[in-house]
Design an enzyme around this catalytic site. Structure first.
Site, PDB file in Angstrom:
ATOM      1  N   HIS A   1      -3.580  -6.155   2.403  1.00  0.00           N
ATOM      2  CA  HIS A   1      -4.830  -5.629   1.851  1.00  0.00           C
ATOM      3  C   HIS A   1      -4.789  -5.566   0.327  1.00  0.00           C
ATOM      4  O   HIS A   1      -3.726  -5.454  -0.291  1.00  0.00           O
ATOM      5  CB  HIS A   1      -5.120  -4.231   2.406  1.00  0.00           C
ATOM      6  CG  HIS A   1      -4.112  -3.203   2.007  1.00  0.00           C
ATOM      7  ND1 HIS A   1      -4.097  -2.602   0.765  1.00  0.00           N
ATOM      8  CD2 HIS A   1      -3.064  -2.670   2.679  1.00  0.00           C
ATOM      9  CE1 HIS A   1      -3.106  -1.748   0.694  1.00  0.00           C
ATOM     10  NE2 HIS A   1      -2.445  -1.766   1.841  1.00  0.00           N
ATOM     11  N   GLY A   2      -5.969  -5.614  -0.279  1.00  0.00           N
ATOM     12  CA  GLY A   2      -6.065  -5.503  -1.723  1.00  0.00           C
ATOM     13  C   GLY A   2      -5.611  -4.140  -2.228  1.00  0.00           C
ATOM     14  O   GLY A   2      -5.463  -3.176  -1.465  1.00  0.00           O
TER      15      GLY A   2
ATOM     16  N   SER B   1      -5.180  -0.584  -3.341  1.00  0.00           N
ATOM     17  CA  SER B   1      -5.949   0.560  -2.841  1.00  0.00           C
ATOM     18  C   SER B   1      -5.970   1.713  -3.847  1.00  0.00           C
ATOM     19  O   SER B   1      -5.243   1.721  -4.841  1.00  0.00           O
ATOM     20  CB  SER B   1      -5.355   1.053  -1.520  1.00  0.00           C
ATOM     21  OG  SER B   1      -4.160   1.800  -1.759  1.00  0.00           O
TER      22      SER B   1
ATOM     23  N   GLY C   1       0.713   5.179   3.988  1.00  0.00           N
ATOM     24  CA  GLY C   1       0.958   5.116   5.422  1.00  0.00           C
ATOM     25  C   GLY C   1      -0.317   5.014   6.232  1.00  0.00           C
ATOM     26  O   GLY C   1      -1.152   4.147   5.992  1.00  0.00           O
TER      27      GLY C   1
ATOM     28  N   GLU D   1      -0.232   0.236   8.772  1.00  0.00           N
ATOM     29  CA  GLU D   1       0.917   0.393   7.889  1.00  0.00           C
ATOM     30  C   GLU D   1       1.983   1.256   8.564  1.00  0.00           C
ATOM     31  O   GLU D   1       1.708   1.983   9.522  1.00  0.00           O
ATOM     32  CB  GLU D   1       0.448   1.038   6.573  1.00  0.00           C
ATOM     33  CG  GLU D   1       1.534   1.353   5.556  1.00  0.00           C
ATOM     34  CD  GLU D   1       2.316   0.150   5.097  1.00  0.00           C
ATOM     35  OE1 GLU D   1       3.050  -0.419   5.938  1.00  0.00           O
ATOM     36  OE2 GLU D   1       2.218  -0.213   3.914  1.00  0.00           O
ATOM     37  N   ARG D   2       3.202   1.144   8.075  1.00  0.00           N
ATOM     38  CA  ARG D   2       4.255   2.071   8.501  1.00  0.00           C
ATOM     39  C   ARG D   2       3.806   3.508   8.234  1.00  0.00           C
ATOM     40  O   ARG D   2       3.227   3.801   7.187  1.00  0.00           O
ATOM     41  CB  ARG D   2       5.525   1.761   7.707  1.00  0.00           C
ATOM     42  CG  ARG D   2       6.611   2.808   7.837  1.00  0.00           C
ATOM     43  CD  ARG D   2       7.686   2.592   6.793  1.00  0.00           C
ATOM     44  NE  ARG D   2       8.609   3.728   6.778  1.00  0.00           N
ATOM     45  CZ  ARG D   2       9.571   3.890   5.888  1.00  0.00           C
ATOM     46  NH1 ARG D   2       9.744   2.990   4.932  1.00  0.00           N
ATOM     47  NH2 ARG D   2      10.366   4.936   5.948  1.00  0.00           N
TER      48      ARG D   2
ATOM     49  N   TYR E   1       4.388   7.046   7.038  1.00  0.00           N
ATOM     50  CA  TYR E   1       5.341   7.651   6.105  1.00  0.00           C
ATOM     51  C   TYR E   1       5.569   9.143   6.348  1.00  0.00           C
ATOM     52  O   TYR E   1       6.149   9.836   5.503  1.00  0.00           O
ATOM     53  CB  TYR E   1       4.894   7.411   4.661  1.00  0.00           C
ATOM     54  CG  TYR E   1       5.460   6.138   4.079  1.00  0.00           C
ATOM     55  CD1 TYR E   1       6.779   6.079   3.641  1.00  0.00           C
ATOM     56  CD2 TYR E   1       4.688   4.992   3.982  1.00  0.00           C
ATOM     57  CE1 TYR E   1       7.308   4.912   3.115  1.00  0.00           C
ATOM     58  CE2 TYR E   1       5.209   3.817   3.460  1.00  0.00           C
ATOM     59  CZ  TYR E   1       6.516   3.788   3.030  1.00  0.00           C
ATOM     60  OH  TYR E   1       7.043   2.629   2.515  1.00  0.00           O
TER      61      TYR E   1
END
Length: 227
Positions: free
Chosen positions: A8-9, A11, A21, A86-87, A89
């Site tokens: 993704h661009g 953020s 995350g 995403e992972r 966090y």
């Protein structure tokens, strides 16, 4: 066969240097321009897709839409799935990376961020920002929704989606775009490239740049390059 990854661009929380995350944040103007540029590059290079896969987080979905619009392919099917998120966090989500390093020490934060199999502290499931309290995950069993992840766990989450959705699409001859996140894409790259646990820690995927894989009939990487 062709497979293209796009992180993704840039953020809003990339700009603020916060751990993101599973927190749902938007693209910055820079991120929007990165996505537009990626779409134009794909158009100019003649890339056509049959299906796009993305996460259920706004920054990835918007990137996917912008890329497809700029490449005149907004009409193709899109599949959104939490496994491409995403992972997670954990309790670090929303914290300033520099301040966290000052509190816990650079070495500890480096271990949380870069080690393959060590997770940060869990996010309390009762936290208002917990995925347990987000209706986009309401269909999932509670024990499936993460409270924190490392890259190993992220790979274990992403891999079933690769095996059930992405790989079959490729083997059916479809041209595939995956617009996701730094760590979910690193996990996929580890799997398809056969990267070791040690070497994956050095792999970085920049925002908004198309990463092209040419694959053989067994989904082995023949060529890899950025547009």
């Amino acid at each position: 066969m062709e497979l293209v990854f796009i992180r993704h661009g840039f953020s809003e929380w990339n700009a603020k240097n916060l751990f993101t995350g599973w927190r749902d944040v938007n693209l910055t103007e820079r991120g929007i321009e990165e996505a537009k540029s990626a779409g134009k590059k794909l158009l100019e290079a003649g890339f056509e897709f049959d299906i796009a896969f993305t996460s259920v987080l706004t920054r990835a979905i918007k990137t996917c839409n912008i890329v497809l619009e700029e490449s005149n392919q907004l009409w193709i099917p899109q599949v959104k799935n939490w496994r491409l998120n995403e992972r997670h966090y954990g309790a670090l989500q929303g914290l300033d990376k520099k301040a966290t390093a000052e509190q816990y020490g650079d070495e500890q934060v480096h271990i949380w961020r870069r080690s393959y199999d060590i997770s940060p502290p869990d996010l309390d499931p009762q936290d208002p920002h917990s995925a347990h309290n987000d209706r986009r995950y309401a269909h999932l069993p509670s024990d499936v929704v993460p409270d924190a992840e490392n890259l190993k766990i992220t790979l274990e989450r992403v891999l079933p989606f690769w095996e059930d959705q992405i790989a079959p699409a490729l083997l059916a001859g479809k041209r595939v775009l995956v617009t996701a996140h730094g760590n979910s894409l690193r996990a996929l790259a580890k799997h398809i490239e056969g990267i070791s646990d040690a070497d994956i820690m050095d792999l970085e995927i920049p925002t908004g740049q198309p990463l092209v894989y040419k694959l053989d009939d067994n989904l082995k990487v023949v060529e890899k390059y950025y547009l």
